[in-house]
Design an enzyme around this catalytic site. Sequence first.
Site, PDB file in Angstrom:
ATOM      1  N   ARG A  54      37.782 -29.265-121.969  1.00  0.00           N
ATOM      2  CA  ARG A  54      36.978 -29.540-120.784  1.00  0.00           C
ATOM      3  C   ARG A  54      35.553 -29.058-120.996  1.00  0.00           C
ATOM      4  NH1 ARG A  54      36.371 -25.810-117.285  1.00  0.00           N
ATOM      5  NH2 ARG A  54      38.523 -25.046-117.373  1.00  0.00           N
ATOM      6  N   TYR A 107      24.283 -50.313-106.154  1.00  0.00           N
ATOM      7  CA  TYR A 107      25.720 -50.472-106.384  1.00  0.00           C
ATOM      8  C   TYR A 107      26.493 -49.936-105.180  1.00  0.00           C
ATOM      9  CZ  TYR A 107      30.313 -49.279-108.278  1.00  0.00           C
ATOM     10  OH  TYR A 107      31.656 -49.127-108.471  1.00  0.00           O
ATOM     11  N   ASP A 179      19.090 -45.224-112.450  1.00  0.00           N
ATOM     12  CA  ASP A 179      20.317 -45.823-112.961  1.00  0.00           C
ATOM     13  C   ASP A 179      19.903 -46.937-113.920  1.00  0.00           C
ATOM     14  OD1 ASP A 179      22.625 -47.360-113.396  1.00  0.00           O
ATOM     15  OD2 ASP A 179      23.441 -46.872-111.434  1.00  0.00           O
TER      16      ASP A 179
END
Length: 384
Positions: A54, A107, A179
């Site tokens: 992780r 989005y 983005d």
Amino acid sequence: MSDRQISQHFETLAIHAGNTADPLTGAVVPPIYQVSTYKQDGVGGLRGGYEYSRSANPTRTALEENLAALEGGRRGLAFASGLAAEDTLLRTLLSPGDHVVIPNDAYGGTFRLFAKVVSRWGVEWSVADTSDPSAVRAAITPKTKAVWVETPSNPLLGITDIAAVAQVAHDAGARLVVDNTFATPYLQQPLSLGADVVVHSLTKYMGGHSDVVGGALIVSDQALGEELAYHQNSMGAVAGPFDSWLVLRGTKTLAVRMDRHSENAAKIVDMLTRHKRVTSVLYPGLPEHPGHETAAKQMKAFGGMVSFRVEGGEEAAVEVCNRTKVFTLGESLGGVESLIEHPGRMTHASVAGSALEVPGDLVRLSVGIENVDDLLEDLQQALG
């Protein structure tokens, strides 16, 4: 990487950045380190800095180095999805009471994250037309900590002048988030234009083969990169090793794929602009597009995403989507195969009734890399 490698052209970086030959076998493709934990050389003696996947995994590290190089950033971070990346970014940058300016064309999942999730813990947001820097300036408040931009936007293909909006954000003491999913770093590099953070859905063009879900954040500020890495580890929505390997494979061919996507899209746009049933075509490569000059300035080409509106309203648009044979009816985008969808009922259903609601007669195409004559024929028969 050496300074010589850093100075290489995009296509070379895409293949070599992060892709160091395996020291044990000489394998030219980084191994998939499908492992959760690592043997330590004594208590606290981490071999290569790895202790638990992780926190870090060698396959993910290779991808993160590749992403940073392609975007011209100092630090890249890979996540389990684009929305996982966005959530980690927002919880790193913001505290209850802070404010974000978001675009009026975005989005649907991003809008849902703001409207239904982060707003519940006290983050405020307002909508602005980010193609107009003065509108962004007017939307900023004393509590604004970030300005969020998609360019080209999803699904209306709007264009934002990244350098101009970066100046507006920075004048207000806010960070600019871009983005870059539609453009990819091959066509556009927001960090070089003043953005502070680049967001990607790696699921799309970066992976490129519709076989992986992933997300990324890339930054040029090392301190911000360290802060994001802390939150990435603390929150845990990391990209797995096999997913990282798939995206790393995808970025190697990004340049050649984006060239073909863009070439095919331009030919389809030419046909659509002349079709009697198409009332408008939304594509930044068109000279009449309001963002064309800005797109030509900050993009290498105009990409593979095309939206258009059809006469007859929503039902006619849905029927066009249902009649294609080569274009696959499906959500997502950026794969080698061409996709068609109805944003109002599919990817952007969550923005219905909001300032981001999309027209019912809108159809969105993700133009693939098939033979363009087959794509043209398919759209012509679907339009009738």
